[in-house]
Design a protein around this motif. Sequence first.
Motif, PDB file in Angstrom:
ATOM      1  N   TRP A 137      25.091 -78.556  -6.602  1.00  0.00           N
ATOM      2  CA  TRP A 137      26.265 -79.346  -6.238  1.00  0.00           C
ATOM      3  C   TRP A 137      26.791 -80.124  -7.449  1.00  0.00           C
ATOM      4  O   TRP A 137      27.999 -80.243  -7.645  1.00  0.00           O
ATOM      5  N   LEU A 138      25.906 -80.655  -8.261  1.00  0.00           N
ATOM      6  CA  LEU A 138      26.316 -81.529  -9.367  1.00  0.00           C
ATOM      7  C   LEU A 138      26.819 -80.757 -10.585  1.00  0.00           C
ATOM      8  O   LEU A 138      27.936 -81.012 -11.071  1.00  0.00           O
ATOM      9  N   ILE A 139      26.015 -79.813 -11.112  1.00  0.00           N
ATOM     10  CA  ILE A 139      26.396 -79.122 -12.354  1.00  0.00           C
ATOM     11  C   ILE A 139      26.427 -77.603 -12.211  1.00  0.00           C
ATOM     12  O   ILE A 139      26.727 -76.894 -13.177  1.00  0.00           O
ATOM     13  N   GLY A 140      26.138 -77.079 -11.030  1.00  0.00           N
ATOM     14  CA  GLY A 140      26.230 -75.645 -10.810  1.00  0.00           C
ATOM     15  C   GLY A 140      25.060 -74.846 -11.339  1.00  0.00           C
ATOM     16  O   GLY A 140      24.104 -75.396 -11.904  1.00  0.00           O
ATOM     17  N   ASP A 141      25.150 -73.526 -11.191  1.00  0.00           N
ATOM     18  CA  ASP A 141      24.103 -72.609 -11.636  1.00  0.00           C
ATOM     19  C   ASP A 141      24.543 -71.793 -12.848  1.00  0.00           C
ATOM     20  O   ASP A 141      23.832 -70.871 -13.274  1.00  0.00           O
ATOM     21  N   ALA A 142      25.728 -72.089 -13.391  1.00  0.00           N
ATOM     22  CA  ALA A 142      26.266 -71.375 -14.560  1.00  0.00           C
ATOM     23  C   ALA A 142      26.397 -69.875 -14.304  1.00  0.00           C
ATOM     24  O   ALA A 142      26.241 -69.060 -15.213  1.00  0.00           O
ATOM     25  N   ARG A 143      26.698 -69.511 -13.060  1.00  0.00           N
ATOM     26  CA  ARG A 143      26.882 -68.101 -12.721  1.00  0.00           C
ATOM     27  C   ARG A 143      28.151 -67.964 -11.881  1.00  0.00           C
ATOM     28  O   ARG A 143      28.356 -68.698 -10.914  1.00  0.00           O
ATOM     29  N   PHE A 144      29.005 -67.028 -12.292  1.00  0.00           N
ATOM     30  CA  PHE A 144      30.292 -66.836 -11.617  1.00  0.00           C
ATOM     31  C   PHE A 144      30.318 -65.537 -10.821  1.00  0.00           C
ATOM     32  O   PHE A 144      30.969 -65.442  -9.793  1.00  0.00           O
ATOM     33  N   GLY A 145      29.628 -64.517 -11.342  1.00  0.00           N
ATOM     34  CA  GLY A 145      29.598 -63.243 -10.651  1.00  0.00           C
ATOM     35  C   GLY A 145      28.552 -62.324 -11.232  1.00  0.00           C
ATOM     36  O   GLY A 145      28.067 -62.532 -12.347  1.00  0.00           O
ATOM     37  N   ASP A 146      28.168 -61.331 -10.463  1.00  0.00           N
ATOM     38  CA  ASP A 146      27.226 -60.315 -10.916  1.00  0.00           C
ATOM     39  C   ASP A 146      27.946 -58.973 -10.912  1.00  0.00           C
ATOM     40  O   ASP A 146      28.066 -58.336  -9.860  1.00  0.00           O
ATOM     41  N   GLN A 147      28.458 -58.602 -12.070  1.00  0.00           N
ATOM     42  CA  GLN A 147      29.232 -57.364 -12.225  1.00  0.00           C
ATOM     43  C   GLN A 147      30.416 -57.367 -11.248  1.00  0.00           C
ATOM     44  O   GLN A 147      31.354 -58.124 -11.436  1.00  0.00           O
ATOM     45  N   MET A 148      30.384 -56.572 -10.210  1.00  0.00           N
ATOM     46  CA  MET A 148      31.517 -56.482  -9.286  1.00  0.00           C
ATOM     47  C   MET A 148      31.347 -57.370  -8.054  1.00  0.00           C
ATOM     48  O   MET A 148      32.162 -57.331  -7.131  1.00  0.00           O
ATOM     49  N   VAL A 149      30.319 -58.186  -8.008  1.00  0.00           N
ATOM     50  CA  VAL A 149      30.051 -59.036  -6.833  1.00  0.00           C
ATOM     51  C   VAL A 149      30.122 -60.502  -7.249  1.00  0.00           C
ATOM     52  O   VAL A 149      29.570 -60.892  -8.273  1.00  0.00           O
ATOM     53  N   TYR A 150      30.798 -61.318  -6.459  1.00  0.00           N
ATOM     54  CA  TYR A 150      30.861 -62.744  -6.738  1.00  0.00           C
ATOM     55  C   TYR A 150      29.494 -63.375  -6.496  1.00  0.00           C
ATOM     56  O   TYR A 150      28.765 -62.981  -5.586  1.00  0.00           O
ATOM     57  N   ILE A 162      32.187 -74.475  -7.927  1.00  0.00           N
ATOM     58  CA  ILE A 162      31.045 -75.375  -7.753  1.00  0.00           C
ATOM     59  C   ILE A 162      29.748 -74.643  -8.065  1.00  0.00           C
ATOM     60  O   ILE A 162      28.870 -75.173  -8.755  1.00  0.00           O
ATOM     61  N   PHE A 163      29.599 -73.410  -7.579  1.00  0.00           N
ATOM     62  CA  PHE A 163      28.388 -72.639  -7.870  1.00  0.00           C
ATOM     63  C   PHE A 163      28.224 -72.425  -9.374  1.00  0.00           C
ATOM     64  O   PHE A 163      27.098 -72.354  -9.879  1.00  0.00           O
ATOM     65  N   CYS A 164      29.340 -72.317 -10.090  1.00  0.00           N
ATOM     66  CA  CYS A 164      29.270 -72.062 -11.527  1.00  0.00           C
ATOM     67  C   CYS A 164      29.084 -73.343 -12.339  1.00  0.00           C
ATOM     68  O   CYS A 164      28.215 -73.399 -13.215  1.00  0.00           O
ATOM     69  N   THR A 165      29.887 -74.382 -12.033  1.00  0.00           N
ATOM     70  CA  THR A 165      29.880 -75.593 -12.869  1.00  0.00           C
ATOM     71  C   THR A 165      29.677 -76.883 -12.081  1.00  0.00           C
ATOM     72  O   THR A 165      29.738 -77.969 -12.664  1.00  0.00           O
ATOM     73  N   GLY A 166      29.451 -76.781 -10.785  1.00  0.00           N
ATOM     74  CA  GLY A 166      29.222 -77.971  -9.971  1.00  0.00           C
ATOM     75  C   GLY A 166      30.500 -78.756  -9.695  1.00  0.00           C
ATOM     76  O   GLY A 166      31.602 -78.371 -10.108  1.00  0.00           O
ATOM     77  N   ILE A 167      30.338 -79.861  -8.982  1.00  0.00           N
ATOM     78  CA  ILE A 167      31.484 -80.711  -8.662  1.00  0.00           C
ATOM     79  C   ILE A 167      32.100 -81.290  -9.936  1.00  0.00           C
ATOM     80  O   ILE A 167      33.314 -81.491 -10.015  1.00  0.00           O
TER      81      ILE A 167
END
Length: 235
Positions: A137-150, A162-167
């Motif tokens: 929630w705070l800083i994300g997981d630094a992941r936006f997608g896996d090849q063709m899948v979000y 949010i999943f990538c960089t958090g709030i």
Amino acid sequence: GASYLCSRVINTITLLLIAKKKKKKNNKNFLILILCFIVIAFIGVLSSRTTIVGLILSCFIFLINLKSNIKLVYAFCAAFLSFIIVYPVLSVYNDRVATIFDFGLSFIFDFSNSEAASSVGVLQEYFKIIPDNFKTWLIGDARFGDQMVYYKNTDVGFYRIIFCTGIMGLLAFFVLQFYVLFEIKNSYLKRTNKVLIFAALVILNFKGVASFFVILILPYLLSVDDGCQEKDVIK
């Protein structure tokens, strides 16, 4: 020529920017803008239904400037009525046309059995996919997608950021575009238009990740350049 996901962003902000134009005396470009608006609106909806967001918000701008843009409103209404008449004929004689029109406009005539209805249902499922820990929630997981899948298999723009960089990243994403938008001089873009453009940005990010920065930076830089020139003249 834009891709499906990009076209909704380009179409929406382009419609809003055209709608802000007012008819002036001896303005030869105004008729061209009318034609561009009509073409972008119809082709835009056929390529991405979310273009309707820009179309609806543009109508608010037309209402604000109704007196000066009344011919544009008449032209659009005439084009829409002509389309309603021509559409059934084109659909009967061309399967490709029928497929395109069904994708973009079938929800108007039969929403429950249209692709738009299933798209809304899928989107509701995406909203149930949320981060399950404080760090994400705070800083994300630094992941936006896996090849063709979000990442996390969600297409909701807010959650993907949010999943990538958090709030923190989400706030930076919107603050940057808010700053660029509202720093554009009012002579280029009225405050009402700025509010509607930012509203469109927020709405589009419910469907997927949308950014207006690459377009907004152009009037911003022109506005800054004009300001520098005015200061040089004063000096």
